[in-house]
Scaffold this active site. Structure first.
Site, PDB file in Angstrom:
ATOM      1  N   GLY A   1     -62.004  48.924  33.770  1.00 54.65           N
ATOM      2  CA  GLY A   1     -62.119  48.269  35.072  1.00 54.65           C
ATOM      3  C   GLY A   1     -60.852  47.652  35.617  1.00 54.65           C
ATOM      4  O   GLY A   1     -60.919  46.752  36.458  1.00 54.65           O
ATOM      5  N   SER A   2     -59.678  48.154  35.204  1.00 54.12           N
ATOM      6  CA  SER A   2     -58.444  47.527  35.717  1.00 54.12           C
ATOM      7  C   SER A   2     -58.250  47.804  37.213  1.00 54.12           C
ATOM      8  O   SER A   2     -57.735  46.953  37.938  1.00 54.12           O
ATOM      9  CB  SER A   2     -57.222  47.977  34.916  1.00 54.12           C
ATOM     10  N   ASN A   3     -58.695  48.953  37.685  1.00 52.47           N
ATOM     11  CA  ASN A   3     -58.598  49.209  39.130  1.00 52.47           C
ATOM     12  C   ASN A   3     -59.566  48.325  39.907  1.00 52.47           C
ATOM     13  O   ASN A   3     -59.217  47.805  40.969  1.00 52.47           O
ATOM     14  CB  ASN A   3     -58.858  50.690  39.435  1.00 52.47           C
TER      15      ASN A   3
ATOM     16  N   LYS B   1     -72.846  64.304  34.759  1.00 49.88           N
ATOM     17  CA  LYS B   1     -73.298  63.997  36.132  1.00 49.88           C
ATOM     18  C   LYS B   1     -74.549  63.137  36.051  1.00 49.88           C
ATOM     19  O   LYS B   1     -75.073  62.885  34.964  1.00 49.88           O
ATOM     20  CB  LYS B   1     -73.544  65.282  36.912  1.00 49.88           C
TER      21      LYS B   1
ATOM     22  N   MET C   1     -66.744  58.267  35.208  1.00 47.01           N
ATOM     23  CA  MET C   1     -66.531  59.501  34.460  1.00 47.01           C
ATOM     24  C   MET C   1     -67.619  60.557  34.692  1.00 47.01           C
ATOM     25  O   MET C   1     -67.841  61.412  33.840  1.00 47.01           O
ATOM     26  CB  MET C   1     -66.409  59.185  32.962  1.00 47.01           C
TER      27      MET C   1
ATOM     28  N   ASN D   1     -61.746  58.015  45.508  1.00 47.82           N
ATOM     29  CA  ASN D   1     -61.453  58.067  44.068  1.00 47.82           C
ATOM     30  C   ASN D   1     -59.956  57.901  43.852  1.00 47.82           C
ATOM     31  O   ASN D   1     -59.160  58.189  44.750  1.00 47.82           O
ATOM     32  CB  ASN D   1     -61.901  59.424  43.499  1.00 47.82           C
TER      33      ASN D   1
ATOM     34  N   HIS E   1     -57.038  59.257  41.108  1.00 47.53           N
ATOM     35  CA  HIS E   1     -56.830  60.228  40.032  1.00 47.53           C
ATOM     36  C   HIS E   1     -55.406  60.062  39.501  1.00 47.53           C
ATOM     37  O   HIS E   1     -54.458  59.939  40.291  1.00 47.53           O
ATOM     38  CB  HIS E   1     -57.033  61.653  40.567  1.00 47.53           C
TER      39      HIS E   1
HETATM   40  C1  GRF Z   1     -57.702  55.290  35.859  1.00 45.44           C
HETATM   41  O1  GRF Z   1     -56.546  55.667  35.177  1.00 45.44           O
HETATM   42  C2  GRF Z   1     -58.035  56.289  36.935  1.00 45.44           C
HETATM   43  O2  GRF Z   1     -56.958  57.049  37.332  1.00 45.44           O
HETATM   44  C3  GRF Z   1     -59.040  57.199  36.303  1.00 45.44           C
HETATM   45  O3  GRF Z   1     -59.732  56.397  35.379  1.00 45.44           O
HETATM   46  C4  GRF Z   1     -58.926  55.296  34.965  1.00 45.44           C
HETATM   47  C5  GRF Z   1     -59.739  54.069  35.117  1.00 45.44           C
HETATM   48  O4  GRF Z   1     -59.175  52.934  34.555  1.00 45.44           O
HETATM   49  N1  GRF Z   1     -59.858  57.804  37.319  1.00 45.44           N
HETATM   50  P1  GRF Z   1     -59.835  51.527  34.826  1.00 45.44           P
HETATM   51  O5  GRF Z   1     -61.260  51.558  34.298  1.00 45.44           O
HETATM   52  O6  GRF Z   1     -59.791  51.251  36.301  1.00 45.44           O
HETATM   53  O7  GRF Z   1     -58.992  50.557  34.046  1.00 45.44           O
END
Ligand code: GRF
Length: 214
Positions: free
Chosen positions: A20-22, A73, A100, A117, A119
């Site tokens: 969940g860092s994003n 899915k 995922m 999204n 990537h």
């Molecule tokens: C990220 O590297 C993103 O590019 C990919 O999954 C990862 C998620 O990381 N789609 P986080 O859970 O947001 O830390």
């Protein structure tokens, strides 16, 4: 001029399966007032995913929802439940942050053109899993990340923004992944903020309006 946030704040639904860092980067940027948007709901297909803990710690509504019987899915019943939860939370934009599973059909129709999204490669290079490792093993000298809208393909939707990072001599998969993720944590909140401001235009595959640093 009316834009899409003048009347109300944009409500985000964030989907994640991992640490969940994003999500943290986006939630904290919005909490500091970077855009008229808020995270309305966080959903995960993994009961103990870090993203759920980060949401709870911030007082943001979050839930584990079972994905159903498939590995990659949501099954039909689960898909309906996920759509229902996002609709109940009055979500305007679905933001995938390390989710995922592949979203298709009903889900994309329910949030047509409103699923984003990130990537970890400069698309269209290296779609699919562990893109940073693919870049390293291919011998690329520049890697990076891409924020894009989700369509029926895998990592094929219209590109909204990209950020490049170098591949350095001596990099391994972990060091390159870390450098890409640092770029992601800057890029993703900035794109979400630009979307919330109504800056981004989408015409077919070609988009415009995102300015780095704006
Ligand atoms: C990220 O590297 C993103 O590019 C990919 O999954 C990862 C998620 O990381 N789609 P986080 O859970 O947001 O830390």
């Amino acid at each position: 001029m009316m834009d899409r946030v003048s009347a109300t704040r944009l409500r985000l639904g964030i989907l994640g399966s991992g640490k969940g860092s994003n999500f943290v980067a986006i939630a904290d940027a919005l909490a500091s007032g970077q855009a008229a948007a808020e995270v309305a709901l966080v959903l995960s297909d993994v009961p103990d995913a870090g993203i759920l803990g980060h949401a709870r710690a911030r007082g943001i509504e979050s839930a584990y929802l079972p994905p159903g019987r498939f590995r990659t899915k949501l099954d039909e019943e689960a898909e309906a439940a996920w759509i229902g939860a996002l609709r109940s939370a009055r979500v305007d934009l679905v933001v995938l942050a390390g989710f995922m599973r592949i979203l298709k059909g009903e889900f994309l129709r329910a949030f047509d053109g409103r699923v984003m999204n990130i990537h970890p490669s400069l698309l269209p290079a290296f779609p699919g899993l562990e893109a940073w490792r693919q870049a390293l093993e291919y011998g690329a000298k520049v890697a990076g990340c891409t924020v894009h809208l989700v369509d029926q393909g895998i990592d094929t939707g219209p590109i909204l923004a990209q950020r490049a990072v170098p591949v350095l001599d001596g990099d391994n998969a972990a060091s390159l992944h870390q450098r890409i993720q640092a770029a992601e944590r800057e890029l993703y909140p900035a794109v979400v903020a630009a979307w919330a401001r109504g800056d981004i235009r989408v015409r077919g595959r070609v988009t415009s309006g995102f300015r780095a640093g704006a």
